[in-house]
Design a protein around this motif. Structure first.
Motif, PDB file in Angstrom:
ATOM      1  N   ASP A  16      36.408  -0.967  -4.525  1.00  0.00           N
ATOM      2  CA  ASP A  16      36.039  -0.025  -3.465  1.00  0.00           C
ATOM      3  C   ASP A  16      36.297   1.412  -3.881  1.00  0.00           C
ATOM      4  O   ASP A  16      37.393   1.956  -3.706  1.00  0.00           O
ATOM      5  CB  ASP A  16      36.742  -0.332  -2.151  1.00  0.00           C
ATOM      6  N   LEU A  17      35.247   2.040  -4.415  1.00  0.00           N
ATOM      7  CA  LEU A  17      35.331   3.402  -4.943  1.00  0.00           C
ATOM      8  C   LEU A  17      34.945   4.460  -3.914  1.00  0.00           C
ATOM      9  O   LEU A  17      34.796   5.637  -4.264  1.00  0.00           O
ATOM     10  CB  LEU A  17      34.415   3.532  -6.164  1.00  0.00           C
ATOM     11  N   ALA A  18      34.793   4.059  -2.652  1.00  0.00           N
ATOM     12  CA  ALA A  18      34.232   4.972  -1.659  1.00  0.00           C
ATOM     13  C   ALA A  18      35.142   6.136  -1.313  1.00  0.00           C
ATOM     14  O   ALA A  18      34.675   7.138  -0.784  1.00  0.00           O
ATOM     15  CB  ALA A  18      33.893   4.200  -0.379  1.00  0.00           C
ATOM     16  N   ASP A  19      36.459   6.036  -1.613  1.00  0.00           N
ATOM     17  CA  ASP A  19      37.359   7.106  -1.175  1.00  0.00           C
ATOM     18  C   ASP A  19      38.334   7.535  -2.264  1.00  0.00           C
ATOM     19  O   ASP A  19      39.437   7.988  -1.961  1.00  0.00           O
ATOM     20  CB  ASP A  19      38.118   6.678   0.077  1.00  0.00           C
ATOM     21  N   ILE A  20      37.950   7.401  -3.534  1.00  0.00           N
ATOM     22  CA  ILE A  20      38.762   7.967  -4.598  1.00  0.00           C
ATOM     23  C   ILE A  20      38.591   9.492  -4.608  1.00  0.00           C
ATOM     24  O   ILE A  20      37.765  10.039  -3.873  1.00  0.00           O
ATOM     25  CB  ILE A  20      38.378   7.381  -5.963  1.00  0.00           C
TER      26      ILE A  20
END
Length: 504
Positions: A395-399
């Motif tokens: 889940d890279l949506a909020d890095i």
């Protein structure tokens, strides 16, 4: 002392009697523990978050007393910022005992407290329901799949008082969709003309039809949000700990669906921005992982689509177990599941895991990426004997990505703009430290003493400015209760927790 049920506790009991009466006795028995669990989480917030109506904190030999605006005093036991077991059974407000978080917040009379109290009431009732329907204690889980391990995470967020708040979900819907109840969920499909969709990555042929994109949708979303859409039957899937992300029963890519409901704190829809950036962020992350000597795998985003609406979108993501060698007995567990993994209860195992997690995530931060490495996003590959081998991140949506750091290390800067991009050191460190340290590692340790032992591993890591920040300052954590009590303030707000290496 017997406590009368709250409105939400009563409502869940009444619904349960109609849809699953066999769970009624277990639910009633679980209420006491659920009340203590939510009250313990609330006490952590009151003890450490910068709530404006707390004017002073007075530690004493037997506990902590808070001075409140208006002259009242709230007393409780010595707070443990990293405790995951319930240890608070009552708090005293001007000498009067309170054993239910919602009733205490109402008595405090703080701004926006009534809405927050209703959420706490619902969280307590839902937590009792989750515990009532969870797997039997002591059940052998040695050979379970990754999704089955995820479904054993019954208590939700380890520190948020709204750990099981699911407004808009009936009891029947919680039983039908929540992972801890171990259902099989039938995902629906909505056909949208291809020219009306934004698609990034490789959207599979199986989810295309005659010039249309078939968007997987959660049945709760179909019933409550997409009422005007024609939703057809799709495929069966197992809900993961994120609830709106599911593993298809026949295998293949995990499916992240839009769910326009507030779970814990956030509405779980999928922004158009996330779809726009999904392919570029995934490709960038794969290149980054190659710099880490095989110690970190980042699950690829295989495809993403949106009908230009956060309410109708989906992401297909590589399952984390592809990075474990099943033939060698390896398996993958989300860090949030480690509380149920027997070897993780030893100090030596926790130290070994902390060394792995800290060294990898600090190296990634040094290179230019702050991972949101909490217990849901961060997974660990275990050997056949249970030793931690390497990490998997999903889940890279909020890095957060720092172009300046990337350039300094000769790494390409991805073609991105917007909220993912920042060179602000405070933002970058809060993102990682607040998720990995005061989230994942703290929750795995389960107490301040155990966390101090595991966190000591940071001192043995290679020197860097980020490591020095960990060794010398207090530790950031999201001020989750302050955020719920500040509905007009956008973005994250923060608190500082004691650093076990400095005492401050």
């Amino acid at each position: 002392m017997h406590l009368p049920p709250s409105p939400a506790e009563d409502a869940v009991a009444a619904e349960l009697a109609g849809v699953r009466p066999s769970l009624g006795p277990s639910y009633a028995a679980a209420l006491g523990g659920a009340r203590a669990a939510v009250l313990t989480r609330l006490w952590r917030a009151l003890a450490y978050e910068p709530l404006p109506w707390i004017t002073g904190r007075e530690p004493g030999p037997h506990g902590l007393t808070l001075r409140l605006a208006g002259g009242s005093r709230l007393a409780g036991p010595p707070p443990d910022p990293y405790a995951t077991e319930a240890y608070v059974s009552e708090l005293l407000l001007d000498g009067r005992p309170y054993r239910q978080a919602a009733r205490l917040v109402r008595a405090l009379g703080v701004p926006h407290g009534e809405e927050f109290a209703a959420e706490l009431d619902a969280s307590t009732a839902s937590l009792a329901l989750s515990r009532a329907g969870g797997p039997p204690a002591g059940e052998d889980v040695a050979a379970r799949t990754t999704w089955e391990w995820e479904q054993r995470i019954v208590d939700g967020h380890p520190y948020h008082p709204n750990c099981r708040s699911r407004p808009g979900f009936s009891v029947a819907e919680q039983l039908a969709y929540a992972p801890e109840h171990r259902p099989v969920v039938g995902l629906g499909l909505v056909a949208v003309r291809a020219e009306e969709c934004l698609v990034t990555g490789d959207w599979p042929a199986a989810l295309r039809e005659a010039g249309r994109i078939l968007v997987p949708v959660h049945p709760w979303q179909a019933a409550h949000v997409l009422k005007h859409e024609r939703v057809r039957s799709g495929f069966a899937a197992h809900p993961l700990m994120a609830l709106r992300t599911l593993a298809p029963a026949d295998g293949g890519a995990h499916v992240k669906t839009a769910l326009s409901a507030r779970l814990t704190s956030s509405v779980r829809d999928i922004s158009v921005y996330s779809i726009e950036t999904a392919a570029a962020v995934s490709a960038f992350a794969q290149g980054l992982s190659e710099r880490l000597d095989g110690r970190l795998h980042i699950t690829r985003t295989l495809g993403a689509t949106t009908a230009h609406s956060p309410d109708l979108a989906a992401v297909l993501r590589e399952p984390p177990e592809v990075y474990a060698d099943a033939s060698a007995g390896e398996r993958v567990l989300p860090v949030a599941a480690l509380a149920g993994f027997a070897p993780a209860r030893s100090a030596a195992w926790r130290a070994e895991f902390a060394r792995l997690a800290l060294s990898v995530c600090l190296r990634v931060l040094e290179l230019g990426v702050a991972l949101e490495a909490h217990g849901q996003n961060l997974l660990v590959v275990l050997s056949a004997t249970g030793a931690p081998l390497r990490l998997v991140y999903r889940d890279l949506a909020d890095i957060r990505i720092s172009p300046a750091r990337l350039v300094r290390h000769g790494l390409p800067v991805p073609p991105l703009s917007g909220r993912l991009i920042t060179d602000d050191v405070t933002v970058l460190r809060r993102k990682l430290f607040g998720s990995l340290l005061t989230g994942a590692l703290g929750a795995t340790a389960g107490s301040a003493g155990a966390f101090a032992d595991a966190f000591a591993e940071v001192a043995s890591l290679p020197h860097s400015a980020d490591r020095e920040a960990l060794l010398t300052g207090s530790l950031p954590t999201k001020a989750l209760t302050l955020m719920r009590l500040s509905p007009g303030v956008p973005g994250d707000q923060w608190a500082q927790l004691p650093n076990p290496l400095t005492g401050g």
